[in-house]
Design an enzyme around this catalytic site. Structure first.
Site, PDB file in Angstrom:
ATOM      1  N   ARG A  88       0.815  -1.217   0.000  1.00  0.00           N
ATOM      2  CA  ARG A  88       0.000   0.000   0.000  1.00  0.00           C
ATOM      3  C   ARG A  88       0.850   1.268   0.000  1.00  0.00           C
ATOM      4  O   ARG A  88       0.457   2.278   0.590  1.00  0.00           O
ATOM      5  CB  ARG A  88      -0.957   0.045   1.194  1.00  0.00           C
TER       6      ARG A  88
ATOM      7  N   ASP B  84      -6.514  -3.346  -7.352  1.00  0.00           N
ATOM      8  CA  ASP B  84      -7.170  -3.955  -6.201  1.00  0.00           C
ATOM      9  C   ASP B  84      -7.345  -5.439  -6.464  1.00  0.00           C
ATOM     10  O   ASP B  84      -7.540  -5.836  -7.613  1.00  0.00           O
ATOM     11  CB  ASP B  84      -8.533  -3.298  -5.967  1.00  0.00           C
TER      12      ASP B  84
END
Length: 365
Positions: free
Chosen positions: A35, A84
């Site tokens: 992330r 994602d």
């Protein structure tokens, strides 16, 4: 097209991450963060402000911009494509929306075994996920060879759990009840997911990804037996099938990373699952992980993300201790999970710089 030939891409200037992944010697320990393209960066929040999350994922230009943002700030040794894991269930025909304050939500989760028939049984990944491939190719060019680009996918069990739970869950009780009540249907779903993931990962390499990470983020909800039955066989199969397809298609054999969060009970098995790198969360001691995994696999991890809330000097001390535990070779520094949205970017910088400084110092002495 140039996509299939690495010749069209800029020459790689910093291959430290790839060398460590392959078990070659490095001058410093490479570092990247899960992330790293995310909401902790104000520029990320600005870029994404008006956009629906999955619309952002479908825009190669925005994915490229978001992937590059952390590299403008920090001397990271790898980029990971902004995307994602839930784009795979979308490719199977499921609808997922991002609900503010709640996270990703499936409008119609799988409830009955019969619901499996609603899924696409054959997925053309280029048709359904071509936007990810375009983002990878654009980003690989835009990186100008600064660092390698990592592609990724969720692993079958983790995706299955989302598809049945309809979103996040503390217990995964609905998804796990399938494993106990409908083992055959569970295997059918896991197989379908694995087949799509294999094509998806090969497509990412064709598009320019230089390494691949498989995220089994929900491994911790399974015990050793369930993991061995419903997760591990597919994790193994994905590595093997991706590698044989890359060979067949004369594509580069890129290093593969398996990150099974909270699966310390399975580290020995994961060490032999066909991946060059095993990613670790923060709940295992470096020395113990190294003892279980052995010398022939690179380790990645495993600083507690919450350590980044500490003062900068303290982050440096924790990094030094982590490097002493893992050793500086056959090791890629990372967090044990993704960065949280409220983290201070300066503390992320302190983490990255501490890895470089301490590993160089240890290597010299």
């Amino acid at each position: 097209s140039f996509v299939h030939s690495p010749k069209g891409f800029p020459k790689l200037k910093n291959d430290t991450f790839l060398r460590a992944a392959r078990g070659e010697e490095t001058e410093h320990t490479p570092v990247w963060c899960m992330r790293q393209a995310g909401r902790y960066l104000p520029e990320f929040r600005e870029t994404r402000a008006a956009q629906d999350f999955f619309a952002t994922c479908r825009s190669p230009k925005l994915c490229c911009e978001l992937t590059l943002q952390p590299l403008r700030r920090f001397p990271l040794d790898a980029a990971i494509i902004f995307s994602d894991i839930l784009v795979v269930p979308q490719a199977l025909g499921m609808e997922v929306v991002m609900v503010p304050g709640k996270g990703p939500t499936f409008t119609e989760p799988l409830k009955e075994v019969e619901d499996l028939l609603k899924l696409r049984q054959k997925v053309d990944v280029t048709a359904e996920l071509g936007y990810v491939f375009q983002a990878i190719t654009l980003t690989r060019h835009s990186l100008e060879g600064r660092v390698p680009l990592i592609g990724f996918s969720g692993a079958p069990w983790t995706l299955m759990s989302y598809m049945i739970e309809g979103g996040g869950s503390t217990t995964m009780a609905k998804a796990k009840s399938w494993l106990y009540c409908h083992p055959e249907a569970s295997h059918r779903l896991l197989r379908l997911l694995a087949d799509v993931i294999i094509d998806y990962l090969v497509g990412q390499v064709a598009a320019g990804a230089q390494a691949l990470q498989l995220f089994e983020s929900h491994a911790g909800h399974l015990g050793p037996e369930q993991f061995e039955t419903f997760a591990l066989p597919y994790i193994r199969d994905i590595a093997q099938a991706v590698k044989s397809k890359l060979k067949e298609e004369a594509l580069p054999l890129v290093p593969m990373i398996i990150f099974a969060k909270d699966a310390h009970y399975a580290l020995r098995d994961l060490a032999h699952a066909g991946y060059e790198v095993v990613g670790l969360d923060w709940t295992i001691r470096p020395q113990e992980a190294r003892a279980q995994i052995g010398k022939d696999v690179t380790l990645q991890g495993n600083l507690d993300p919450c350590a980044l809330y500490a003062p900068k000097e303290k982050i440096g001390e924790l990094v030094k201790k982590m490097l002493e535990g893992f050793g500086t070779q056959r090791y890629i520094a990372n967090l044990g999970h993704g960065l949280y949205p409220d983290m201070n970017p300066e503390h992320v910088g302190a983490f990255v710089e501490a890895v470089h400084a301490h590993s160089r110092h240890i290597n010299k002495h």
